[in-house]
Design an enzyme around this catalytic site. Structure first.
Site, PDB file in Angstrom:
ATOM      1  N   ALA A 294       0.828  -1.201   0.000  1.00 55.68           N
ATOM      2  CA  ALA A 294       0.000   0.000   0.000  1.00 55.68           C
ATOM      3  C   ALA A 294       0.863   1.252   0.000  1.00 55.68           C
ATOM      4  O   ALA A 294       1.770   1.379   0.816  1.00 55.68           O
ATOM      5  CB  ALA A 294      -0.896  -0.009   1.232  1.00 55.68           C
ATOM      6  N   ASP A 296       0.231   4.392   1.121  1.00 58.47           N
ATOM      7  CA  ASP A 296      -0.869   4.940   1.935  1.00 58.47           C
ATOM      8  C   ASP A 296      -1.144   6.419   1.679  1.00 58.47           C
ATOM      9  O   ASP A 296      -2.246   6.892   1.912  1.00 58.47           O
ATOM     10  CB  ASP A 296      -0.567   4.742   3.421  1.00 58.47           C
ATOM     11  CG  ASP A 296      -0.490   3.265   3.777  1.00 58.47           C
ATOM     12  OD1 ASP A 296       0.538   2.644   3.453  1.00 58.47           O
ATOM     13  OD2 ASP A 296      -1.448   2.739   4.351  1.00 58.47           O
ATOM     14  N   GLY A 298      -0.270   8.344  -1.416  1.00 48.37           N
ATOM     15  CA  GLY A 298      -0.711   8.627  -2.784  1.00 48.37           C
ATOM     16  C   GLY A 298      -1.878   7.773  -3.247  1.00 48.37           C
ATOM     17  O   GLY A 298      -2.608   8.158  -4.159  1.00 48.37           O
ATOM     18  N   ASN A 379      -6.864  -1.569   8.316  1.00 45.83           N
ATOM     19  CA  ASN A 379      -6.534  -2.261   9.565  1.00 45.83           C
ATOM     20  C   ASN A 379      -5.525  -1.522  10.431  1.00 45.83           C
ATOM     21  O   ASN A 379      -5.376  -1.827  11.604  1.00 45.83           O
ATOM     22  CB  ASN A 379      -5.984  -3.662   9.253  1.00 45.83           C
ATOM     23  CG  ASN A 379      -4.828  -3.621   8.265  1.00 45.83           C
ATOM     24  OD1 ASN A 379      -5.000  -3.174   7.129  1.00 45.83           O
ATOM     25  ND2 ASN A 379      -3.654  -4.040   8.675  1.00 45.83           N
ATOM     26  N   TYR A 380      -4.826  -0.540   9.846  1.00 47.25           N
ATOM     27  CA  TYR A 380      -3.632  -0.014  10.495  1.00 47.25           C
ATOM     28  C   TYR A 380      -3.791   1.446  10.890  1.00 47.25           C
ATOM     29  O   TYR A 380      -4.508   2.186  10.227  1.00 47.25           O
ATOM     30  CB  TYR A 380      -2.459  -0.126   9.513  1.00 47.25           C
ATOM     31  CG  TYR A 380      -1.173  -0.534  10.162  1.00 47.25           C
ATOM     32  CD1 TYR A 380      -0.939  -1.856  10.507  1.00 47.25           C
ATOM     33  CD2 TYR A 380      -0.192   0.412  10.430  1.00 47.25           C
ATOM     34  CE1 TYR A 380       0.256  -2.227  11.107  1.00 47.25           C
ATOM     35  CE2 TYR A 380       1.000   0.042  11.025  1.00 47.25           C
ATOM     36  CZ  TYR A 380       1.224  -1.279  11.357  1.00 47.25           C
ATOM     37  OH  TYR A 380       2.401  -1.641  11.944  1.00 47.25           O
ATOM     38  N   HIS A 590       9.150  -4.902   9.964  1.00 46.25           N
ATOM     39  CA  HIS A 590       8.231  -5.499  10.925  1.00 46.25           C
ATOM     40  C   HIS A 590       8.204  -7.017  10.756  1.00 46.25           C
ATOM     41  O   HIS A 590       7.588  -7.544   9.837  1.00 46.25           O
ATOM     42  CB  HIS A 590       6.832  -4.894  10.721  1.00 46.25           C
ATOM     43  CG  HIS A 590       5.927  -5.127  11.883  1.00 46.25           C
ATOM     44  ND1 HIS A 590       4.697  -4.527  12.006  1.00 46.25           N
ATOM     45  CD2 HIS A 590       6.078  -5.889  12.985  1.00 46.25           C
ATOM     46  CE1 HIS A 590       4.135  -4.923  13.130  1.00 46.25           C
ATOM     47  NE2 HIS A 590       4.945  -5.755  13.732  1.00 46.25           N
TER      48      HIS A 590
HETATM   49 NI    NI Z   1       3.752  -3.276  10.619  1.00 48.50          NI
END
Ligand code: NI
Length: 638
Positions: A294, A296, A298, A379-380, A590
């Site tokens: 993603a 996020d 643009g 989700n984030y 991550h």
């Molecule tokens: Ni993460």
């Protein structure tokens, strides 16, 4: 309409509506023919902003990205609000603008109601399609013809077991609908294997939990005389700092014209600081997962995903909120109430020394000003926090939290490219890259950037083998200013004004101190890597160009790659003693843990801008000592 707003004042609701009306009237657009992707302030030239005096009239203009969904064409339109007419219309061929919030909602409905999708759900054992949640994910660009011709989404699907259940605990692996966003038709359902739905609940809502810990006593922050800042519209004064808050649907929070009052002399530091782009590539090659990446900013619009902090804000003390006024895809204004939060925080020791001989301690407490906003991208969550400090430091920190993007596995499978976090539920490895656009104007526009590498002295000049020094290298032109971090030399970068000297005769400057960072682990042959050229270097320097705002180019959605910083810097323009922009890329790797579930405890990434020869001495030397208070006499020890 008022024409007496500050030149950087974001468009008001009236101005957004007026822009829509001007465009629809001049083009005879029907209501359902077009989507207004964004209606934002067309920021005036620096010279106008820098010489603006309060109360003056300035020319208000709106910049519009418009998607004619009927013709599948994108236009950029410049509107004069002062003159009430369109100034320019440009057709931008072959691009897909940022998805609108309305498309996200309509896409979910289109999928859930699709007979194709319902039939596919049955194959996965799901008989209640109304319990399925559909997260819109962008389609990327993997070389298929349709990716260049059709406005696509390729959502991820989850299922709730009851109304308030956490659907992300139950991913429907092996199913990805493909939707034409212009016609809102489900083109097909991409189906891979059928994997059982993970059954364990992963709830976090307060109304679904019990057994809260009981040993927390209240902690209140009291500011009996109110805050130390003053606010005029979107302009903020705090101690010696002054800046102007901005907010756009794409970038979210923007800080403009950050300056510091140095003994009566108002000194500019940053003209504009913003998040230019983001990408979150996943490192899992399984069929449902590998197309997840993603952009996020643009593709989704960080501002458009911003939370209203009216209902819940994690800040303590006296809070000042600012609203964000954006547009929906019909071109009508909508307000995110309390989108931006500002408050002061105590930050421990600012400086301290105790004279051993007199026994006299001198200590000052550090106070910082916090300006923040939080965005939810499906989700984030991303929290964007700017901190200003009394010693001239400027810090930016992103708080990463929310729910991991999860996948399902057959029983007894241990994933190689992610980690199991609950039975048959796993979180794929991924990275989050952020590209920051930092338009420095240190004591004026003419700036240069130097790289500092700490090196050991050569043996013949190093009789005691202890010597080391900082080597300084000018970064110009552009191709020489594409740099990676180097822990072996404690590499940092310094932005200076070569025309303004400090009391020691050196150019005044600020240092960029990197924080957590990494390189991309995907092979550079992968699709997202070509599209996110900004991750190839941690630092880029370009000459200021108001058309160059976003690290992966203006239209990263479904773009095949090669745009943005990579493209512009091929011109190899001069970046010495000119108006420059510094672009800093930072990455968070991550490798998920069980402790990141069900909601991830906040992870932090950011950088610090530290005055370096900008002031003659510690500018916080004049912070007065705090009033001595008696320690609280409640017993904590038995
Ligand atoms: Ni993460």
């Amino acid at each position: 309409m008022s024409t007496y707003l500050h030149p950087l004042h974001p468009l008001t609701a009236e101005e957004i509506l007026a822009t829509k009306k001007i465009i629809c009237t001049e083009n005879n657009y029907l209501d359902n023919q077009v989507r207004f992707v964004s209606i934002t302030l067309a920021e005036p030239e620096k010279a106008i902003v820098n010489t603006y005096k309060k109360g003056e009239q300035t020319h208000r203009k709106a910049f519009v990205v418009l998607l004619n969904s009927l013709e599948a064409k994108t236009y950029e339109i410049l509107v004069s609000l002062t003159a009430g007419r369109i100034l320019e219309t440009e057709y931008i061929p072959g691009v897909q603008p940022t998805m609108t919030a309305d498309e996200q909602i309509e896409c979910e409905q289109a999928v859930v109601n699709s007979p194709l999708f319902k039939a596919a759900l049955l194959r996965h054992g799901i008989t209640q399609p109304e319990m399925v949640t559909v997260d819109i994910w962008t389609a990327g660009h993997y070389g298929a013809e349709e990716e260049s011709t059709t406005r696509l989404a390729r959502p991820l699907c989850f299922v709730k077991f009851d109304e308030t259940d956490n659907p992300y605990a139950h991913p429907i692996e092996g199913i990805r609908p493909v939707v034409d966003l212009n016609t809102m038709q489900v083109l097909r359902i991409e189906e891979y294997d059928v994997t059982p739905i993970p059954q364990q609940l992963g709830n976090y809502r307060a109304d679904r939990l019990s057994n809260f810990r009981t040993d927390i006593k209240p902690l209140d922050i009291i500011q009996p005389e109110g805050p130390s800042f003053t606010v005029d519209g979107y302009e903020v004064y705090w101690q010696k700092w002054n800046f102007y808050i901005g907010f756009t649907s794409r970038e979210g929070l923007v800080l403009n014209k950050i300056s510091y009052n140095d003994e009566g002399n108002v000194r500019s530091i940053l003209y504009r600081a913003s998040l230019s782009e983001m990408v979150v590539p996943y490192g899992d090659p399984t069929k449902t997962q590998y197309k997840k990446n993603a952009f996020d900013t643009g593709e989704y619009g960080m501002g458009q995903c911003a939370n209203s902090l009216e209902l819940g804000c994690d800040c303590l003390g006296y809070i000042k909120y600012f609203d964000a006024v954006l547009n929906d895809s019909k071109g009508n204004p909508f307000t995110i109430k309390n989108a931006i939060c500002m408050h002061e925080e105590d930050y421990g020791i600012l400086w301290k020394h105790t004279d051993r001989r007199t026994g006299q301690p001198e200590v000052r407490r550090s106070r910082r000003l916090v300006v923040s906003s939080v965005s939810t991208v499906e989700n984030y969550e991303y929290g964007f926090f700017w901190y200003l400090y009394q010693d001239g430091n400027i810090q930016f920190e992103i708080k990463l939290t929310g729910i991991l993007s999860l996948g399902a596995l057959e029983a007894n499978i241990k994933p190689k490219y992610g980690n199991l976090i609950a039975p048959q539920l796993y979180a794929p490895n991924h990275q989050h890259f952020f590209n920051m656009r930092l338009d420095f104007d240190i004591d004026g526009e003419q700036n240069s950037v130097y790289e500092l590498n700490v090196v050991q002295e050569e043996d013949e000049l190093n009789p005691y083998f202890n010597a080391f020094y900082a080597q300084s290298t000018l970064l110009s032109p552009e191709l020489a200013a594409q740099r990676k971090l180097n822990i072996d030399t404690a590499r940092t970068w310094k932005i200076v004004n070569p025309n303004v000297k400090n009391v020691m005769g050196e150019p005044v400057g600020y240092k960029l101190m990197p924080g957590d960072n990494c390189v991309a682990f995907a092979n550079e042959k992968t699709s997202w890597y070509r599209r996110a050229g900004f991750v190839k270097n941690h630092l880029w320097v370009t000459p200021f160009n108001p058309a160059e705002m976003y690290g992966a180019g203006n239209y990263p959605n479904q773009h095949k790659g090669g745009d943005g910083l990579e493209k512009w810097t091929k011109a190899n323009r001069n970046t010495q003693n000119t108006d420059i922009v510094v672009w800093y890329t930072m990455g968070h790797t991550h490798i998920p843990r069980m402790e990141d579930y069900p909601v991830m405890p906040t992870a932090y990434i950011g950088f610090l801008l530290k005055p370096n020869g900008f002031f003659s001495q510690n500018p916080a030397n004049d912070v007065p000592p705090s009033e001595k208070k008696e320690a609280t006499k409640t017993s904590c020890c038995k």
